[in-house]
Write a protein that holds these residues in place. Sequence first.
Motif, PDB file in Angstrom:
ATOM      1  N   SER A  64       0.844  -1.189   0.000  1.00  0.00           N
ATOM      2  CA  SER A  64       0.000   0.000   0.000  1.00  0.00           C
ATOM      3  C   SER A  64       0.878   1.237   0.000  1.00  0.00           C
ATOM      4  N   LEU A  65       0.510   2.210  -0.817  1.00  0.00           N
ATOM      5  CA  LEU A  65       1.281   3.454  -0.872  1.00  0.00           C
ATOM      6  C   LEU A  65       0.731   4.500   0.089  1.00  0.00           C
ATOM      7  N   ASP A  66      -0.421   4.247   0.681  1.00  0.00           N
ATOM      8  CA  ASP A  66      -0.954   5.240   1.600  1.00  0.00           C
ATOM      9  C   ASP A  66      -1.561   4.662   2.885  1.00  0.00           C
ATOM     10  N   ARG A  67      -2.656   3.959   2.761  1.00  0.00           N
ATOM     11  CA  ARG A  67      -3.361   3.541   3.961  1.00  0.00           C
ATOM     12  C   ARG A  67      -3.808   2.081   3.814  1.00  0.00           C
ATOM     13  N   LEU A  68      -4.552   1.645   4.795  1.00  0.00           N
ATOM     14  CA  LEU A  68      -5.066   0.273   4.770  1.00  0.00           C
ATOM     15  C   LEU A  68      -6.081   0.106   3.636  1.00  0.00           C
ATOM     16  N   HIS A  69      -5.854  -0.903   2.822  1.00  0.00           N
ATOM     17  CA  HIS A  69      -6.816  -1.277   1.791  1.00  0.00           C
ATOM     18  C   HIS A  69      -7.078  -2.773   1.922  1.00  0.00           C
ATOM     19  N   GLY A  70      -8.003  -3.246   1.108  1.00  0.00           N
ATOM     20  CA  GLY A  70      -8.262  -4.683   1.054  1.00  0.00           C
ATOM     21  C   GLY A  70      -8.168  -5.129  -0.389  1.00  0.00           C
ATOM     22  N   PHE A  71      -7.952  -6.406  -0.569  1.00  0.00           N
ATOM     23  CA  PHE A  71      -8.017  -6.983  -1.916  1.00  0.00           C
ATOM     24  C   PHE A  71      -8.930  -8.180  -1.800  1.00  0.00           C
ATOM     25  N   ASN A  72      -9.978  -8.182  -2.617  1.00  0.00           N
ATOM     26  CA  ASN A  72     -10.933  -9.282  -2.536  1.00  0.00           C
ATOM     27  C   ASN A  72     -11.375  -9.687  -3.931  1.00  0.00           C
ATOM     28  N   CYS A  73     -11.121 -10.941  -4.273  1.00  0.00           N
ATOM     29  CA  CYS A  73     -11.594 -11.488  -5.548  1.00  0.00           C
ATOM     30  C   CYS A  73     -12.457 -12.703  -5.203  1.00  0.00           C
ATOM     31  N   PRO A  74     -13.744 -12.453  -4.936  1.00  0.00           N
ATOM     32  CA  PRO A  74     -14.609 -13.512  -4.434  1.00  0.00           C
ATOM     33  C   PRO A  74     -14.708 -14.722  -5.369  1.00  0.00           C
ATOM     34  N   ASP A  75     -14.702 -14.473  -6.680  1.00  0.00           N
ATOM     35  CA  ASP A  75     -14.859 -15.589  -7.627  1.00  0.00           C
ATOM     36  C   ASP A  75     -13.698 -16.567  -7.562  1.00  0.00           C
ATOM     37  N   LEU A  76     -12.512 -16.066  -7.181  1.00  0.00           N
ATOM     38  CA  LEU A  76     -11.357 -16.963  -7.067  1.00  0.00           C
ATOM     39  C   LEU A  76     -11.088 -17.337  -5.603  1.00  0.00           C
ATOM     40  N   GLY A  77     -11.910 -16.798  -4.717  1.00  0.00           N
ATOM     41  CA  GLY A  77     -11.809 -17.154  -3.299  1.00  0.00           C
ATOM     42  C   GLY A  77     -10.550 -16.657  -2.624  1.00  0.00           C
ATOM     43  N   VAL A  78     -10.045 -15.480  -3.034  1.00  0.00           N
ATOM     44  CA  VAL A  78      -8.853 -14.941  -2.381  1.00  0.00           C
ATOM     45  C   VAL A  78      -9.106 -13.533  -1.862  1.00  0.00           C
ATOM     46  N   ARG A  79      -8.566 -13.245  -0.691  1.00  0.00           N
ATOM     47  CA  ARG A  79      -8.631 -11.892  -0.148  1.00  0.00           C
ATOM     48  C   ARG A  79      -7.488 -11.682   0.833  1.00  0.00           C
TER      49      ARG A  79
END
Length: 123
Positions: A64-79
């Motif tokens: 992250s270049l600034d703050r807390l983010h999330g990454f969520n790709c529900p179709d592939l079941g990864v976050r």
Amino acid sequence: MRSLSGERCTCGLLIILFLTFFAVNALGADQAEQVIRITAKKFEYSPKEIRLKKGVPAVLEFTSLDRLHGFNCPDLGVRTDIIPGKVSTLRVVPQKAGTFDFHCDIFCGEGHEDMTGTIIVEE
Ligand SMILES: [Cu+2]
């Protein structure tokens, strides 16, 4: 005497753990898994489009270049959480071909809803 040998034992165990950790890492490097580095900032991922191959393992590395983010790709079941100052990794072995949307799932401000991208999995 007892505590001394106990400490020595703990120390030896730690060394073995470290060596195992590095050995496993070296093995992983030998297999040369594709590593894709992705940065997150308000309000975009770079790159926005990630190309993977069906059945081929890949490692996604997020910073992250600034703050807390999330990454969520529900179709592939990864976050994962993307925490500033830290590299977050996800290992993916896509089992299906197609185009799958991902998005930030931690509210990060006014443009949060537009913080999206796609993973394209090719046969
Ligand atoms: Cu967000």
